[in-house]
Design a protein around this motif. Sequence first.
Motif, PDB file in Angstrom:
ATOM      1  N   GLU A  36     122.865 -54.809 117.465  1.00  7.96           N
ATOM      2  CA  GLU A  36     123.269 -53.403 117.498  1.00  7.96           C
ATOM      3  C   GLU A  36     124.105 -53.038 116.280  1.00  7.96           C
ATOM      4  O   GLU A  36     123.943 -51.957 115.699  1.00  7.96           O
ATOM      5  CB  GLU A  36     124.070 -53.135 118.776  1.00  7.96           C
ATOM      6  N   VAL A  37     124.972 -53.955 115.868  1.00 13.50           N
ATOM      7  CA  VAL A  37     125.821 -53.708 114.702  1.00 13.50           C
ATOM      8  C   VAL A  37     124.971 -53.581 113.442  1.00 13.50           C
ATOM      9  O   VAL A  37     125.187 -52.689 112.609  1.00 13.50           O
ATOM     10  CB  VAL A  37     126.850 -54.839 114.527  1.00 13.50           C
ATOM     11  N   THR A  38     123.980 -54.478 113.282  1.00 12.91           N
ATOM     12  CA  THR A  38     123.100 -54.441 112.112  1.00 12.91           C
ATOM     13  C   THR A  38     122.285 -53.156 112.088  1.00 12.91           C
ATOM     14  O   THR A  38     122.144 -52.519 111.035  1.00 12.91           O
ATOM     15  CB  THR A  38     122.154 -55.660 112.114  1.00 12.91           C
ATOM     16  N   ILE A  88     137.080 -67.665 119.799  1.00 14.77           N
ATOM     17  CA  ILE A  88     136.491 -67.343 118.492  1.00 14.77           C
ATOM     18  C   ILE A  88     136.912 -68.383 117.460  1.00 14.77           C
ATOM     19  O   ILE A  88     136.076 -68.927 116.729  1.00 14.77           O
ATOM     20  CB  ILE A  88     136.922 -65.935 118.019  1.00 14.77           C
ATOM     21  N   TYR A  89     138.215 -68.668 117.415  1.00 12.08           N
ATOM     22  CA  TYR A  89     138.708 -69.627 116.433  1.00 12.08           C
ATOM     23  C   TYR A  89     138.240 -71.047 116.743  1.00 12.08           C
ATOM     24  O   TYR A  89     137.963 -71.833 115.842  1.00 12.08           O
ATOM     25  CB  TYR A  89     140.243 -69.598 116.380  1.00 12.08           C
ATOM     26  N   GLY A  90     138.109 -71.375 118.010  1.00 14.43           N
ATOM     27  CA  GLY A  90     137.723 -72.725 118.400  1.00 14.43           C
ATOM     28  C   GLY A  90     136.240 -73.000 118.328  1.00 14.43           C
ATOM     29  O   GLY A  90     135.817 -74.157 118.399  1.00 14.43           O
ATOM     30  N   SER A  91     135.425 -71.945 118.179  1.00 19.56           N
ATOM     31  CA  SER A  91     133.973 -72.147 118.187  1.00 19.56           C
ATOM     32  C   SER A  91     133.258 -71.495 117.004  1.00 19.56           C
ATOM     33  O   SER A  91     132.103 -71.819 116.729  1.00 19.56           O
ATOM     34  CB  SER A  91     133.372 -71.591 119.481  1.00 19.56           C
ATOM     35  N   GLY A  92     133.930 -70.551 116.329  1.00 19.08           N
ATOM     36  CA  GLY A  92     133.288 -69.866 115.206  1.00 19.08           C
ATOM     37  C   GLY A  92     132.308 -68.791 115.623  1.00 19.08           C
ATOM     38  O   GLY A  92     131.427 -68.401 114.845  1.00 19.08           O
ATOM     39  N   LEU A  93     132.446 -68.267 116.833  1.00 20.10           N
ATOM     40  CA  LEU A  93     131.534 -67.227 117.318  1.00 20.10           C
ATOM     41  C   LEU A  93     131.682 -65.930 116.526  1.00 20.10           C
ATOM     42  O   LEU A  93     132.764 -65.589 116.061  1.00 20.10           O
ATOM     43  CB  LEU A  93     131.814 -66.926 118.792  1.00 20.10           C
ATOM     44  N   ARG A  94     130.580 -65.209 116.384  1.00 23.68           N
ATOM     45  CA  ARG A  94     130.642 -63.828 115.905  1.00 23.68           C
ATOM     46  C   ARG A  94     131.183 -62.977 117.052  1.00 23.68           C
ATOM     47  O   ARG A  94     130.977 -63.298 118.229  1.00 23.68           O
ATOM     48  CB  ARG A  94     129.258 -63.323 115.495  1.00 23.68           C
ATOM     49  N   VAL A  95     131.835 -61.863 116.725  1.00 24.67           N
ATOM     50  CA  VAL A  95     132.426 -61.035 117.772  1.00 24.67           C
ATOM     51  C   VAL A  95     131.349 -60.470 118.699  1.00 24.67           C
ATOM     52  O   VAL A  95     131.555 -60.334 119.913  1.00 24.67           O
ATOM     53  CB  VAL A  95     133.290 -59.908 117.165  1.00 24.67           C
ATOM     54  N   SER A  96     130.168 -60.162 118.140  1.00 27.07           N
ATOM     55  CA  SER A  96     129.083 -59.635 118.982  1.00 27.07           C
ATOM     56  C   SER A  96     128.588 -60.704 119.953  1.00 27.07           C
ATOM     57  O   SER A  96     128.202 -60.401 121.089  1.00 27.07           O
ATOM     58  CB  SER A  96     127.923 -59.148 118.104  1.00 27.07           C
ATOM     59  N   LEU A 109     136.153 -58.796 130.415  1.00 26.09           N
ATOM     60  CA  LEU A 109     136.055 -57.501 131.088  1.00 26.09           C
ATOM     61  C   LEU A 109     137.075 -56.494 130.560  1.00 26.09           C
ATOM     62  O   LEU A 109     138.157 -56.862 130.104  1.00 26.09           O
ATOM     63  CB  LEU A 109     136.266 -57.671 132.586  1.00 26.09           C
ATOM     64  N   SER A 110     136.713 -55.222 130.680  1.00 23.29           N
ATOM     65  CA  SER A 110     137.626 -54.132 130.360  1.00 23.29           C
ATOM     66  C   SER A 110     138.418 -53.772 131.615  1.00 23.29           C
ATOM     67  O   SER A 110     138.190 -54.338 132.691  1.00 23.29           O
ATOM     68  CB  SER A 110     136.830 -52.917 129.883  1.00 23.29           C
ATOM     69  N   THR A 111     139.312 -52.824 131.488  1.00 21.62           N
ATOM     70  CA  THR A 111     140.108 -52.389 132.648  1.00 21.62           C
ATOM     71  C   THR A 111     139.249 -51.681 133.683  1.00 21.62           C
ATOM     72  O   THR A 111     139.674 -51.487 134.818  1.00 21.62           O
ATOM     73  CB  THR A 111     141.226 -51.429 132.194  1.00 21.62           C
ATOM     74  N   ARG A 112     138.021 -51.300 133.312  1.00 22.53           N
ATOM     75  CA  ARG A 112     137.107 -50.621 134.237  1.00 22.53           C
ATOM     76  C   ARG A 112     136.148 -51.600 134.910  1.00 22.53           C
ATOM     77  O   ARG A 112     135.231 -51.188 135.618  1.00 22.53           O
ATOM     78  CB  ARG A 112     136.312 -49.540 133.502  1.00 22.53           C
ATOM     79  N   GLY A 113     136.365 -52.888 134.653  1.00 20.22           N
ATOM     80  CA  GLY A 113     135.512 -53.893 135.276  1.00 20.22           C
ATOM     81  C   GLY A 113     134.158 -54.023 134.617  1.00 20.22           C
ATOM     82  O   GLY A 113     133.231 -54.613 135.181  1.00 20.22           O
ATOM     83  N   THR A 114     134.011 -53.467 133.413  1.00 20.24           N
ATOM     84  CA  THR A 114     132.751 -53.557 132.677  1.00 20.24           C
ATOM     85  C   THR A 114     132.915 -54.520 131.497  1.00 20.24           C
ATOM     86  O   THR A 114     134.019 -54.969 131.201  1.00 20.24           O
ATOM     87  CB  THR A 114     132.333 -52.175 132.150  1.00 20.24           C
ATOM     88  N   ARG A 115     131.814 -54.808 130.828  1.00 20.51           N
ATOM     89  CA  ARG A 115     131.851 -55.719 129.690  1.00 20.51           C
ATOM     90  C   ARG A 115     132.734 -55.142 128.573  1.00 20.51           C
ATOM     91  O   ARG A 115     132.604 -53.976 128.207  1.00 20.51           O
ATOM     92  CB  ARG A 115     130.434 -55.959 129.155  1.00 20.51           C
ATOM     93  N   LEU A 116     133.646 -55.952 128.066  1.00 18.59           N
ATOM     94  CA  LEU A 116     134.520 -55.531 126.980  1.00 18.59           C
ATOM     95  C   LEU A 116     133.682 -55.339 125.722  1.00 18.59           C
ATOM     96  O   LEU A 116     132.886 -56.202 125.350  1.00 18.59           O
ATOM     97  CB  LEU A 116     135.605 -56.586 126.732  1.00 18.59           C
ATOM     98  N   SER A 117     133.840 -54.196 125.054  1.00 13.66           N
ATOM     99  CA  SER A 117     133.002 -53.876 123.904  1.00 13.66           C
ATOM    100  C   SER A 117     133.466 -54.574 122.636  1.00 13.66           C
ATOM    101  O   SER A 117     134.628 -54.992 122.518  1.00 13.66           O
ATOM    102  CB  SER A 117     133.000 -52.361 123.664  1.00 13.66           C
ATOM    103  N   VAL A 118     132.560 -54.682 121.675  1.00 19.13           N
ATOM    104  CA  VAL A 118     132.877 -55.255 120.360  1.00 19.13           C
ATOM    105  C   VAL A 118     134.000 -54.468 119.705  1.00 19.13           C
ATOM    106  O   VAL A 118     134.943 -55.033 119.156  1.00 19.13           O
ATOM    107  CB  VAL A 118     131.625 -55.262 119.453  1.00 19.13           C
ATOM    108  N   ARG A 119     133.899 -53.152 119.783  1.00 14.78           N
ATOM    109  CA  ARG A 119     134.904 -52.293 119.141  1.00 14.78           C
ATOM    110  C   ARG A 119     136.297 -52.525 119.738  1.00 14.78           C
ATOM    111  O   ARG A 119     137.296 -52.536 119.018  1.00 14.78           O
ATOM    112  CB  ARG A 119     134.506 -50.827 119.288  1.00 14.78           C
TER     113      ARG A 119
END
Length: 316
Positions: A25-27, A152-160, A223-233
Motif C-alpha cells: 500500500e505504501v509503494t 522491529i529492532y530485534g528482527s529488522g521488520l519493515r513497519v508495514s 491494536l489501536s484504542t478502538r480494538g482494530t489493527r494499529l495503522s502504519v501511520r
Amino acid sequence: MDKYYFTSISSEYLNEMTHVRGLSEVTIRGYSQDLNTLFKFLIQDSIDEFSDFNRMSVRRYLSWLDNSDYSRSSIVRKLSVLRNFFRWLHSKDYIKIDPVPLRVPMKKPKLLPKVLSENEIDRLVSAVISYNTDLKNNNIFTARDIAILELIYGSGLRVSELAALNVDDIDFEDLKTRVIGKGNKERIVLFGEIAKNCLLDYMSIYRPKMLKDFDSSQNALFLSTRGTRLSVRSIQHRIKNYAKYAGLSSWVHPHTLRHSFATHMMDGGADIRVVQELLGHSSPATTQIYTHVTGAQAVKTYMAAHPAAGIDEEEK
C-alpha cells in the motif's frame, strides 16, 4: 491531456501493480503521487496523448523536475515510475513505442543509512515509559509500544510488515515469525529473548484489555484504542514522538530501527547473506550498504586483527 482519461489509465495500472505484482500500500501510494506529478507536466507541456510523449519529452520532464526543486533522489524515483508506467502502457498496446530509454544518465546518490547506537536504542525504549507516565497514559500503551520497538529492532521488520502481523504469526518456541514482505514474498524472521518477553507481557496482560469492549475474534497483533489493527501511520507517529521526547534526532523513524538492526548485526560479525535473508532483500547489493562500520568499530577490528597494528603480546 484529459484528466478523466489519465486517471482511468493510471488507476488500471495501479490496480494491476497492487493485485498482480503484489506491491504494498505504501509503494502504491508513492506511485500514485509520482503519476500525479507526471500529469501536471503533461498538462504544462500540452501533451494530449500518451503516444505524443517521446524521448525529448523525457528530457524535458527531467529538466522540469529539476527546476521544480525536487531532490535528486525524488527525481530518480519518479524516473523509475515513469519507465515502469510507459513499459506497462506499451505492453497493453496503449502506445506503439516505449519512449523511455532503459538507461538515463542519472543515478541516485548512495547515502549511508542513519542508525542509532545501542545506547540510543535504550534511550528510545526508556522514553516510552517516561512519555506515557508523564501524560498519565494507560500502561497498555507502554507495554504495546515497547513490544513494537523491541520487535522491529530485534528482527529488522519493515513497519508495514509489523503492522500486518497477526497473533498466530508469532512462534515463541522457536523465536520466529512469518511475514509477507515486498512483492508479496513470504519469509521467516527471528527475534530474541528481550522481544519475546515484551511480546508475552503485552499479549498476555494488556492486549486482552484492549479487546474487552470490542470484537474478541480480532487477530491483529498490535491494536489501536478502538480494538482494530494499529495503522502504519500511527506506529510512525508514535516512534517519532518517542524519539523527540528522548532528545534524539528528528530523522528517527521505524526504518531507522531496521537500519540499526542490520548495522549492529554486521558489526557483530553476522554473514551478509544471513542479514540479507532476514531483511528480505532480493539482492545482496542492497544489503551491501550495511557493511559500513563506525569509526570505533573499525579501529577495534583493525587493532585486534592486523599483525602490524602495533600491539605487543605482553600488552594484551
